[in-house]
Design a protein around this motif. Structure first.
Motif, short mmCIF file in Angstrom:
data_model
loop_
_atom_site.label_atom_id
_atom_site.label_comp_id
_atom_site.label_asym_id
_atom_site.label_seq_id
_atom_site.Cartn_x
_atom_site.Cartn_y
_atom_site.Cartn_z
N GLU A 1 -9.31 0.31 5.30
CA GLU A 1 -9.09 -1.05 4.78
C GLU A 1 -8.05 -1.06 3.67
O GLU A 1 -7.53 -2.13 3.31
CB GLU A 1 -10.41 -1.62 4.25
N HIS A 2 -7.73 0.10 3.09
CA HIS A 2 -6.75 0.19 2.01
C HIS A 2 -5.38 0.69 2.49
O HIS A 2 -4.47 0.85 1.68
CB HIS A 2 -7.26 1.14 0.92
N SER B 1 -9.57 8.20 -6.50
CA SER B 1 -10.32 7.77 -7.67
C SER B 1 -10.72 8.96 -8.53
O SER B 1 -11.41 9.87 -8.07
CB SER B 1 -11.58 7.00 -7.23
N GLY C 1 -5.66 -4.63 -0.33
CA GLY C 1 -6.45 -4.39 0.87
C GLY C 1 -5.95 -5.20 2.06
O GLY C 1 -5.28 -6.22 1.91
N GLN D 1 0.84 -1.20 0.00
CA GLN D 1 0.00 0.00 0.00
C GLN D 1 0.88 1.26 0.00
O GLN D 1 0.54 2.27 0.61
CB GLN D 1 -0.93 -0.01 1.23
N GLU E 1 -8.73 -9.81 -3.07
CA GLU E 1 -7.54 -9.00 -3.30
C GLU E 1 -7.25 -8.83 -4.79
O GLU E 1 -6.87 -7.74 -5.24
CB GLU E 1 -6.33 -9.65 -2.61
N TYR F 1 -19.09 -11.11 -5.22
CA TYR F 1 -18.47 -10.18 -4.27
C TYR F 1 -19.46 -9.74 -3.19
O TYR F 1 -19.20 -9.84 -1.99
CB TYR F 1 -17.89 -8.99 -5.04
N VAL G 1 -6.24 0.67 -6.29
CA VAL G 1 -7.60 0.28 -5.92
C VAL G 1 -8.62 1.23 -6.55
O VAL G 1 -9.72 0.81 -6.93
CB VAL G 1 -7.76 0.21 -4.39
N HIS H 1 -11.20 -0.67 -8.93
CA HIS H 1 -12.54 -0.89 -8.38
C HIS H 1 -13.42 0.35 -8.46
O HIS H 1 -14.47 0.34 -9.10
CB HIS H 1 -12.43 -1.36 -6.93
N TYR H 2 -12.99 1.45 -7.86
CA TYR H 2 -13.86 2.62 -7.78
C TYR H 2 -14.07 3.30 -9.12
O TYR H 2 -15.07 3.99 -9.32
CB TYR H 2 -13.30 3.61 -6.75
N PHE I 1 -10.60 -5.52 -4.31
CA PHE I 1 -9.85 -4.51 -3.57
C PHE I 1 -8.36 -4.86 -3.53
O PHE I 1 -7.89 -5.45 -2.55
CB PHE I 1 -10.39 -4.37 -2.14
N THR J 1 -5.00 -11.34 3.02
CA THR J 1 -6.34 -11.00 2.56
C THR J 1 -6.89 -12.14 1.71
O THR J 1 -6.12 -12.90 1.12
CB THR J 1 -6.29 -9.71 1.73
#
Length: 385
Positions: free
Chosen positions: A236-237, A196, A286, A104, A279, A347, A112, A116-117, A283, A274
């Motif tokens: 969480e990230h 994002s 994560g 991270q 993962e 998910y 992420v 994802h976003y 995410f 994770t």
């Protein structure tokens, strides 16, 4: 190891016996049983376990009438911690990567968001409430998702003791729902950060005309001083190796008499890695904290004024999201394929089972600096007045 062609639709005894511990069967009639469509599923379970199960579902190798019920049973039986021998080697390798490398880091922080976003605002607009709050709702006295998210936002603002004219930092501001709510209802000036691009564009549109500044920025580069800080669904990230930097950053930014509310998913015990499927596909990078990991990082940095767990509310929230996603699929199918639908379905419902099993927790912590003089009183509202 036997080749894939050696397997028939009859499951290997090791898999049949393993799933039986959770009262789950292959090709049974119960809604939580796995319905096998392709026998290669068995090889993928034996060699990849959780990752293989998720990938096989997305590709149509198996189905299940109630994935949420399936995962509740698997996790209550702790089968996520009991993988076949070959798959265990892959989990060990993942654990070592988590320990040895900072997954991270600043250089990886935007992954992420991109994976994802940024998938498409239309998906999240269809799935979430009107404010697009992508975190656990608060259902104590709510009748529907819209009301439950409004109650959650109101509870956050009251826990923070927001006063008109104060400054609020929102770390991980999403689509701006909380920033807009706090500015409109409590008269505060908000600075929000996200990683994002898609979130930022829509958040700025939704917060136009309000005292809200939204930035595409990593939390580690923030400067200034704020009366209150909030972070909802972003911790969480952060990653275990960065917990110290994260809380040191918040401590540097928070006014001496201020409050910091941290809203995060957690796990019931320390986990070395994770879930591999989550993962890889949902995410990336994560890491869910355990109570011990969180308290270790806070010790010497913040006073814990309040620790509120309402994890069961995330089960209900996810089931609402899944229902809304499926209802919207006919119009989403113009842009997304069937594999995407199965991925999102898997998910959302596997995560619902995760919280229902009680491995998954949802915490709101109210934190203060040691030099704070004001006495804090915990807030546990039902519906807002």
């Amino acid at each position: 190891m036997p080749s894939a062609s050696a397997f028939t639709f009859e499951p290997p005894a090791v898999l049949r016996d393993l799933l039986a511990r959770a009262d789950v069967g292959f090709d049974g009639e119960r809604p939580w049983d796995m319905r096998v469509r392709n026998s290669r599923l068995y090889r993928r379970l034996l060699t990849q376990w959780s990752l293989g199960a998720g990938e096989a579902y997305v590709e149509g190798d198996w189905d299940c009438e109630r994935l949420d019920m399936l995962f509740e049973r698997l996790l209550r039986a702790e089968l996520d911690r009991t993988a076949p021998a070959i798959a265990r080697l892959q989990l060990l390798a993942e654990s070592l990567r988590q320990r040895l490398f900072n997954r991270q880091s600043v250089a990886r922080a935007h992954q992420v968001g991109e994976r994802h976003y940024d998938v498409g605002n239309d998906v999240f607009e269809a799935m979430l409430d009107s404010r697009m709050i992508y975190s656990c709702a608060y259902w104590a006295q709510a009748q529907d998702l819209e009301q439950a998210q409004a109650h959650k936002l109101d509870m956050i603002c009251r826990k923070l003791e927001l006063q008109s004219g104060e400054t609020l930092l929102d770390i991980g501001c999403g689509w701006g729902g909380l920033a807009r709510f706090a500015a409109e209802r409590f008269g505060v000036t908000v600075t929000g950060v996200t990683i994002s691009q898609e979130q930022l564009a829509l958040a700025r549109e939704r917060c136009a005309g309000l005292p809200v500044t939204l930035l595409l920025q990593d939390y580690r580069s923030l400067t200034g001083r704020f009366d209150k800080i909030v972070s909802v669904g972003m911790f969480e990230h952060v990653g275990l190796k960065n917990y110290g930097v994260y809380f040191d950053t918040a401590r540097r930014l928070l006014a001496p008499d201020g409050l910091f509310l941290l809203h995060s998913i957690g796990v019931d015990r320390r986990a070395p890695h994770t879930d591999p499927w989550i993962e890889r596909y949902i995410f990336p990078n994560g890491k869910l904290p355990s109570p011990g990991e969180l308290s270790d990082a806070l010790e010497g940095r913040f006073i814990i004024e309040d620790w509120h767990n309402f994890g069961p509310d995330y089960d209900r929230t996810l089931m609402c999201w899944a229902e809304r996603f499926e209802a919207a699929w006919p119009r989403l199918a113009v842009r997304y394929d069937e594999a995407f639908r199965r991925m999102f379905h898997y998910y959302l419902l596997s995560c619902a089972g995760f919280f229902r099993s009680r491995q998954g927790q949802l915490w709101q912590l109210v934190l203060s600096l040691p030099q704070r003089r004001s006495i804090y009183r915990s807030v546990r509202p039902g519906a807002p007045a």
